[in-house]
Motif scaffolding. Structure first.
Motif, PDB file in Angstrom:
ATOM      1  N   PRO A 293       0.823  -1.216   0.000  1.00 46.97           N
ATOM      2  CA  PRO A 293       0.000   0.000   0.000  1.00 46.97           C
ATOM      3  C   PRO A 293       0.861   1.271   0.000  1.00 46.97           C
ATOM      4  O   PRO A 293       0.594   2.202  -0.773  1.00 46.97           O
ATOM      5  N   ALA A 294       1.896   1.295   0.808  1.00 46.67           N
ATOM      6  CA  ALA A 294       2.773   2.475   0.850  1.00 46.67           C
ATOM      7  C   ALA A 294       3.550   2.622  -0.454  1.00 46.67           C
ATOM      8  O   ALA A 294       3.731   3.741  -0.949  1.00 46.67           O
ATOM      9  N   TYR A 295       4.002   1.502  -1.016  1.00 49.04           N
ATOM     10  CA  TYR A 295       4.710   1.556  -2.295  1.00 49.04           C
ATOM     11  C   TYR A 295       3.809   2.147  -3.376  1.00 49.04           C
ATOM     12  O   TYR A 295       4.228   3.018  -4.142  1.00 49.04           O
ATOM     13  N   THR A 296       2.579   1.678  -3.456  1.00 54.74           N
ATOM     14  CA  THR A 296       1.643   2.177  -4.467  1.00 54.74           C
ATOM     15  C   THR A 296       1.394   3.665  -4.271  1.00 54.74           C
ATOM     16  O   THR A 296       1.350   4.428  -5.239  1.00 54.74           O
ATOM     17  N   ALA A 297       1.257   4.088  -3.028  1.00 55.17           N
ATOM     18  CA  ALA A 297       1.042   5.513  -2.738  1.00 55.17           C
ATOM     19  C   ALA A 297       2.264   6.344  -3.140  1.00 55.17           C
ATOM     20  O   ALA A 297       2.125   7.439  -3.693  1.00 55.17           O
ATOM     21  N   ARG A 298       3.462   5.832  -2.886  1.00 54.97           N
ATOM     22  CA  ARG A 298       4.682   6.560  -3.286  1.00 54.97           C
ATOM     23  C   ARG A 298       4.787   6.653  -4.812  1.00 54.97           C
ATOM     24  O   ARG A 298       5.197   7.678  -5.362  1.00 54.97           O
TER      25      ARG A 298
ATOM     26  N   ILE B 110      -1.493  -3.108  -9.199  1.00 59.08           N
ATOM     27  CA  ILE B 110      -0.854  -2.068  -8.393  1.00 59.08           C
ATOM     28  C   ILE B 110      -0.426  -0.895  -9.276  1.00 59.08           C
ATOM     29  O   ILE B 110      -0.652   0.271  -8.930  1.00 59.08           O
ATOM     30  N   LEU B 111       0.183  -1.207 -10.404  1.00 56.06           N
ATOM     31  CA  LEU B 111       0.625  -0.139 -11.307  1.00 56.06           C
ATOM     32  C   LEU B 111      -0.563   0.655 -11.836  1.00 56.06           C
ATOM     33  O   LEU B 111      -0.505   1.885 -11.919  1.00 56.06           O
TER      34      LEU B 111
ATOM     35  N   ALA C 268      -7.400   0.068  -1.271  1.00 62.30           N
ATOM     36  CA  ALA C 268      -7.643  -0.898  -2.346  1.00 62.30           C
ATOM     37  C   ALA C 268      -6.535  -1.941  -2.402  1.00 62.30           C
ATOM     38  O   ALA C 268      -6.804  -3.147  -2.544  1.00 62.30           O
ATOM     39  N   VAL C 269      -5.296  -1.508  -2.280  1.00 63.87           N
ATOM     40  CA  VAL C 269      -4.175  -2.450  -2.323  1.00 63.87           C
ATOM     41  C   VAL C 269      -4.234  -3.385  -1.119  1.00 63.87           C
ATOM     42  O   VAL C 269      -4.028  -4.598  -1.264  1.00 63.87           O
TER      43      VAL C 269
END
Length: 178
Positions: A78-83, A148-149, A171-172
């Motif tokens: 989730p944090a990766y997707t937000a970044r 995710i992308l 969502a992630v």
């Protein structure tokens, strides 16, 4: 002189990123790239060969930059997707270049070695996290990466960016822990 050559190449790439993002491949003009970079057309062709090869170099550059600036973190998707979403909001030219590649070259840039390598590294990181039980293994790692992308590319013009950013993270979380 090698430092000058590297600096010139970098200026050309920076100017080409802006030019291709704004006008696409067909609409981009090497004359404008030369003027913006302080180089001449002959130098651009010497370094890159053709306008298409210059676009390839631009595409490689943005893929590598994005991987360096936003490395995959399979332990906190989730944090990766937000970044990643933050990166796309801050640098809209990244998605514009991707879209131009899709529209004008049927996604040829996505088959570049840099993209294949980046994708393989991300898929392996997700698969490893699935094997460790950190994330659900219901979805194959390549499918999970695609989702995710795609989520990271949504709502970039959101009127409430923090709310959208949190929605993406939610969502992630639901995708990886159903």
């Amino acid at each position: 002189m090698p430092g000058d050559a590297a600096a010139t190449r970098r200026r050309i790439l920076d100017a080409a990123i802006a030019e291709f993002a704004a006008f696409g491949i067909a609409g981009a003009r090497v004359d404008r790239i030369a003027a913006a970079s302080g180089a001449n057309k002959a130098m651009i062709y010497k370094y890159f060969g053709s306008k298409d090869q210059l676009f390839d170099a631009v595409f490689d550059t943005i893929v590598i930059q994005t991987m360096d600036e936003v490395p995959v973190d399979a332990d906190d998707l989730p944090a990766y997707t937000a970044r990643l979403w933050d990166q796309f909001r801050a640098r809209p030219e990244l998605l514009r270049l991707h879209r131009w590649d899709t529209l004008e070259r049927d996604g040829l840039g996505m088959s570049a070695e840099s993209v294949r390598t980046a994708t393989a590294e991300k898929v392996e990181a997700l698969a490893a996290a699935q094997r460790r039980g950190v994330i659900d293994a219901t979805l194959p790692a390549p499918t999970l990466l695609t989702l995710i992308l795609e989520l990271s590319r949504t709502g970039l013009d959101a009127t409430e960016p923090e709310a959208h950013r949190e929605a993406i993270k939610t969502a992630v979380r639901r995708i990886i822990n159903p």
